[in-house]
Design a protein around this motif. Structure first.
Motif, PDB file in Angstrom:
ATOM      1  N   LEU A   1      62.797  33.592  55.704  1.00 37.54           N
ATOM      2  CA  LEU A   1      63.192  34.533  56.225  1.00 37.54           C
ATOM      3  C   LEU A   1      61.832  35.086  55.796  1.00 37.54           C
ATOM      4  CD1 LEU A   1      66.129  35.585  54.283  1.00 37.54           C
ATOM      5  CD2 LEU A   1      65.592  35.927  56.767  1.00 37.54           C
ATOM      6  N   ILE A   2      60.403  34.872  55.242  1.00 30.23           N
ATOM      7  CA  ILE A   2      58.796  34.898  55.635  1.00 30.23           C
ATOM      8  C   ILE A   2      58.107  33.584  54.907  1.00 30.23           C
ATOM      9  CG2 ILE A   2      57.489  36.165  53.543  1.00 30.23           C
ATOM     10  CD1 ILE A   2      59.214  38.326  52.941  1.00 30.23           C
ATOM     11  N   GLU A   3      56.892  33.877  56.277  1.00 30.52           N
ATOM     12  CA  GLU A   3      55.512  32.390  56.145  1.00 30.52           C
ATOM     13  C   GLU A   3      54.608  33.380  55.350  1.00 30.52           C
ATOM     14  OE1 GLU A   3      55.535  31.591  60.174  1.00 30.52           O
ATOM     15  OE2 GLU A   3      57.597  30.552  60.105  1.00 30.52           O
ATOM     16  N   ARG A   4      54.108  32.329  54.970  1.00 29.46           N
ATOM     17  CA  ARG A   4      53.017  32.504  54.141  1.00 29.46           C
ATOM     18  C   ARG A   4      52.082  32.233  54.729  1.00 29.46           C
ATOM     19  NH1 ARG A   4      48.249  31.575  50.631  1.00 29.46           N
ATOM     20  NH2 ARG A   4      48.084  33.567  49.216  1.00 29.46           N
ATOM     21  N   LEU A   5      50.488  32.770  55.772  1.00 32.42           N
ATOM     22  CA  LEU A   5      49.890  32.328  56.514  1.00 32.42           C
ATOM     23  C   LEU A   5      48.382  31.585  55.449  1.00 32.42           C
ATOM     24  CD1 LEU A   5      49.767  34.982  59.061  1.00 32.42           C
ATOM     25  CD2 LEU A   5      50.912  33.292  59.267  1.00 32.42           C
ATOM     26  N   ASP A   6      47.510  30.980  56.108  1.00 33.85           N
ATOM     27  CA  ASP A   6      46.657  30.658  55.076  1.00 33.85           C
ATOM     28  C   ASP A   6      46.010  31.764  54.306  1.00 33.85           C
ATOM     29  OD1 ASP A   6      47.617  28.007  55.743  1.00 33.85           O
ATOM     30  OD2 ASP A   6      46.429  28.000  57.506  1.00 33.85           O
ATOM     31  N   ASP A   7      45.424  32.741  55.518  1.00 33.41           N
ATOM     32  CA  ASP A   7      44.886  33.633  54.483  1.00 33.41           C
ATOM     33  C   ASP A   7      45.426  34.530  53.369  1.00 33.41           C
ATOM     34  OD1 ASP A   7      46.782  34.790  56.371  1.00 33.41           O
ATOM     35  OD2 ASP A   7      45.232  35.733  58.003  1.00 33.41           O
ATOM     36  N   GLY A   8      46.609  34.537  53.084  1.00 33.64           N
ATOM     37  CA  GLY A   8      47.377  35.008  52.344  1.00 33.64           C
ATOM     38  C   GLY A   8      48.129  36.125  52.585  1.00 33.64           C
ATOM     39  N   ARG A   9      48.287  36.656  53.922  1.00 36.68           N
ATOM     40  CA  ARG A   9      49.485  37.086  54.307  1.00 36.68           C
ATOM     41  C   ARG A   9      50.601  36.547  54.864  1.00 36.68           C
ATOM     42  NH1 ARG A   9      47.001  39.394  59.983  1.00 36.68           N
ATOM     43  NH2 ARG A   9      47.036  36.851  60.174  1.00 36.68           N
ATOM     44  N   TYR A  10      51.513  37.690  54.598  1.00 39.05           N
ATOM     45  CA  TYR A  10      52.612  37.302  54.676  1.00 39.05           C
ATOM     46  C   TYR A  10      53.952  38.083  56.342  1.00 39.05           C
ATOM     47  CZ  TYR A  10      52.535  36.323  49.765  1.00 39.05           C
ATOM     48  OH  TYR A  10      52.920  36.092  48.442  1.00 39.05           O
ATOM     49  N   ARG A  11      54.387  37.507  56.791  1.00 36.35           N
ATOM     50  CA  ARG A  11      54.844  37.963  58.194  1.00 36.35           C
ATOM     51  C   ARG A  11      56.375  37.500  58.198  1.00 36.35           C
ATOM     52  NH1 ARG A  11      51.659  33.982  62.945  1.00 36.35           N
ATOM     53  NH2 ARG A  11      53.318  31.575  62.180  1.00 36.35           N
ATOM     54  N   LEU A  12      57.178  37.374  59.297  1.00 33.44           N
ATOM     55  CA  LEU A  12      58.765  37.402  59.066  1.00 33.44           C
ATOM     56  C   LEU A  12      59.037  35.716  59.350  1.00 33.44           C
ATOM     57  CD1 LEU A  12      60.830  40.443  60.239  1.00 33.44           C
ATOM     58  CD2 LEU A  12      59.981  39.947  58.237  1.00 33.44           C
ATOM     59  N   GLY A  13      60.325  35.148  58.936  1.00 31.83           N
ATOM     60  CA  GLY A  13      60.191  34.030  59.240  1.00 31.83           C
ATOM     61  C   GLY A  13      60.966  33.514  60.530  1.00 31.83           C
ATOM     62  N   VAL A  14      61.628  32.052  60.682  1.00 32.23           N
ATOM     63  CA  VAL A  14      62.127  32.249  61.785  1.00 32.23           C
ATOM     64  C   VAL A  14      63.400  32.539  61.621  1.00 32.23           C
ATOM     65  CG1 VAL A  14      60.904  29.376  62.731  1.00 32.23           C
ATOM     66  CG2 VAL A  14      62.045  29.457  61.116  1.00 32.23           C
ATOM     67  N   GLU A  15      63.612  31.651  60.558  1.00 24.46           N
ATOM     68  CA  GLU A  15      65.556  32.458  60.039  1.00 24.46           C
ATOM     69  C   GLU A  15      65.549  33.702  60.555  1.00 24.46           C
ATOM     70  OE1 GLU A  15      69.033  31.887  58.147  1.00 24.46           O
ATOM     71  OE2 GLU A  15      67.933  30.307  59.749  1.00 24.46           O
ATOM     72  N   ALA A  16      64.937  35.159  60.015  1.00 29.32           N
ATOM     73  CA  ALA A  16      64.288  36.711  60.674  1.00 29.32           C
ATOM     74  C   ALA A  16      64.748  36.678  62.063  1.00 29.32           C
ATOM     75  CB  ALA A  16      63.415  37.174  60.015  1.00 29.32           C
ATOM     76  N   ALA A  17      64.351  35.727  62.822  1.00 28.03           N
ATOM     77  CA  ALA A  17      64.675  35.535  64.214  1.00 28.03           C
ATOM     78  C   ALA A  17      66.420  35.531  65.083  1.00 28.03           C
ATOM     79  CB  ALA A  17      63.654  34.573  64.944  1.00 28.03           C
ATOM     80  N   ARG A  18      66.423  33.834  63.949  1.00 19.67           N
ATOM     81  CA  ARG A  18      67.761  33.490  63.759  1.00 19.67           C
ATOM     82  C   ARG A  18      68.808  34.572  63.731  1.00 19.67           C
ATOM     83  NH1 ARG A  18      72.422  31.627  62.245  1.00 19.67           N
ATOM     84  NH2 ARG A  18      71.743  31.287  59.773  1.00 19.67           N
ATOM     85  N   ILE A  19      68.865  35.398  62.812  1.00 20.74           N
ATOM     86  CA  ILE A  19      69.655  36.183  62.370  1.00 20.74           C
ATOM     87  C   ILE A  19      69.961  37.915  63.206  1.00 20.74           C
ATOM     88  CG2 ILE A  19      70.426  37.509  60.115  1.00 20.74           C
ATOM     89  CD1 ILE A  19      69.241  36.105  58.341  1.00 20.74           C
ATOM     90  N   GLY A  20      68.766  37.059  63.392  1.00 25.11           N
ATOM     91  CA  GLY A  20      69.158  38.994  64.283  1.00 25.11           C
ATOM     92  C   GLY A  20      69.135  38.276  65.904  1.00 25.11           C
ATOM     93  N   SER A  21      69.497  36.911  66.383  1.00 20.87           N
ATOM     94  CA  SER A  21      70.199  36.755  67.065  1.00 20.87           C
ATOM     95  C   SER A  21      71.489  36.273  67.464  1.00 20.87           C
ATOM     96  CB  SER A  21      69.709  34.711  67.723  1.00 20.87           C
ATOM     97  OG  SER A  21      70.472  34.767  68.763  1.00 20.87           O
ATOM     98  N   VAL A  22      72.300  36.168  66.166  1.00 17.34           N
ATOM     99  CA  VAL A  22      73.311  36.650  65.936  1.00 17.34           C
ATOM    100  C   VAL A  22      74.004  37.639  65.518  1.00 17.34           C
ATOM    101  CG1 VAL A  22      74.813  35.954  63.798  1.00 17.34           C
ATOM    102  CG2 VAL A  22      72.821  34.061  64.354  1.00 17.34           C
ATOM    103  N   TYR A  23      73.355  38.690  65.278  1.00 12.97           N
ATOM    104  CA  TYR A  23      73.422  39.958  64.754  1.00 12.97           C
ATOM    105  C   TYR A  23      73.846  40.418  66.959  1.00 12.97           C
ATOM    106  CZ  TYR A  23      72.758  45.235  65.401  1.00 12.97           C
ATOM    107  OH  TYR A  23      72.820  46.327  65.761  1.00 12.97           O
ATOM    108  N   GLN A  24      72.533  40.628  67.371  1.00 13.57           N
ATOM    109  CA  GLN A  24      72.374  40.941  69.127  1.00 13.57           C
ATOM    110  C   GLN A  24      74.081  40.007  68.945  1.00 13.57           C
ATOM    111  OE1 GLN A  24      69.134  38.960  71.257  1.00 13.57           O
ATOM    112  NE2 GLN A  24      67.867  41.167  70.948  1.00 13.57           N
ATOM    113  N   GLN A  25      74.724  38.677  69.629  1.00 15.51           N
ATOM    114  CA  GLN A  25      75.988  38.339  69.773  1.00 15.51           C
ATOM    115  C   GLN A  25      76.996  39.071  69.458  1.00 15.51           C
ATOM    116  OE1 GLN A  25      75.639  34.061  70.128  1.00 15.51           O
ATOM    117  NE2 GLN A  25      73.231  34.116  70.869  1.00 15.51           N
ATOM    118  N   SER A  26      76.822  39.474  67.935  1.00 15.92           N
ATOM    119  CA  SER A  26      78.355  39.985  67.321  1.00 15.92           C
ATOM    120  C   SER A  26      78.194  41.150  67.886  1.00 15.92           C
ATOM    121  CB  SER A  26      77.534  40.078  65.874  1.00 15.92           C
ATOM    122  OG  SER A  26      76.706  41.292  65.255  1.00 15.92           O
TER     123      SER A  26
END
Length: 233
Positions: free
Chosen positions: A62-87
């Motif tokens: 759900l979250i990815e930690r980048l090499d510079d220490g910052r955080y961003r949303l992970g690919v699982e968040a995108a998958r859940i978003g896709s499921v929501y759209q189809q729901s």
């Protein structure tokens, strides 16, 4: 027959789960990656707590930690978003529109959504001509300068909409030198971009002149679909 609504159980939530969700929902549209300091400011949690929570979120993608220490949303968040759209039966709304467009324009009609630095063909209705695009639902294409990618990039960022190009947007020979496309944004409730509605075909057939002829039809279809999905148009 609709199911009878059940009363909600009188239970309290779990504090640790609420903290995890506080971090996850701190990300907003337009964010790329966030510093730990910014996450602390938005969540009002201490940095050490956020770091521990992010370790759990990383395990589930759900979250990815980048090499510079910052955080961003992970690919699982995108998958859940896709499921929501189809729901909420997006397919039932979009596919009939694509079929009508393909029948009326004689070109391939498709619906794209953005997935990170790529665009995903979610639905498609083929042109009746044997010479047509080979993209299938589920295929990924780059976020390049094609009409479809430009629509997704421009209207996915609300702050950029004031400089939006004239619509529908037409390009030829970008992703493929022999392919042209005409694209319109489709919005949902609150003006949120749902995806891009597009017509695509050989550039020898879908010329700029032909695109001008088809533009009103595509614009009307996109606006009608947006209204059905809850947008104010």
């Amino acid at each position: 027959m609709p199911k009878e609504a059940r009363p909600r159980p009188k239970l309290e939530g779990v504090a640790s789960a609420e903290r995890v969700l506080t971090v996850l929902t701190a990300f907003q549209r337009g964010d790329d990656a966030l510093e730990l300091t910014e996450l602390a400011r938005r969540t009002e949690l201490v940095k050490s707590t956020i770091m521990r929570l992010c370790i759990s979120l990383e395990k589930f993608g759900l979250i990815e930690r980048l090499d510079d220490g910052r955080y961003r949303l992970g690919v699982e968040a995108a998958r859940i978003g896709s499921v929501y759209q189809q729901s909420f039966a997006l397919e039932e709304r979009v596919v009939p529109v694509l079929e009508r467009l393909a029948a009326e324009s004689l070109e391939t009609a498709s619906f794209y959504i953005r997935r990170g630095n790529q665009r995903l063909c979610l639905f498609r209705a083929d042109s009746p001509y044997p010479l047509r695009m080979n993209v299938r639902p589920g295929d990924m294409r780059p976020m390049d300068q094609s009409a479809i990618a430009q629509v997704l990039a421009t209207f996915g960022d609300r702050s950029a909409r004031q400089a939006a190009p004239e619509l529908p947007l037409y390009t030829s020979g970008i992703t493929d030198p022999h392919v042209a496309s005409l694209a319109m944004p489709v919005f949902g409730a609150g003006g949120r971009l749902i995806g891009a509605l597009a017509l695509s075909g050989p550039s020898s057939r879908l010329t700029a002149e032909q695109a001008d002829t088809l533009a009103p039809r595509l614009r009307e279809a996109a606006e009608r679909l947006s209204a059905e999905l809850g947008a104010q148009v």
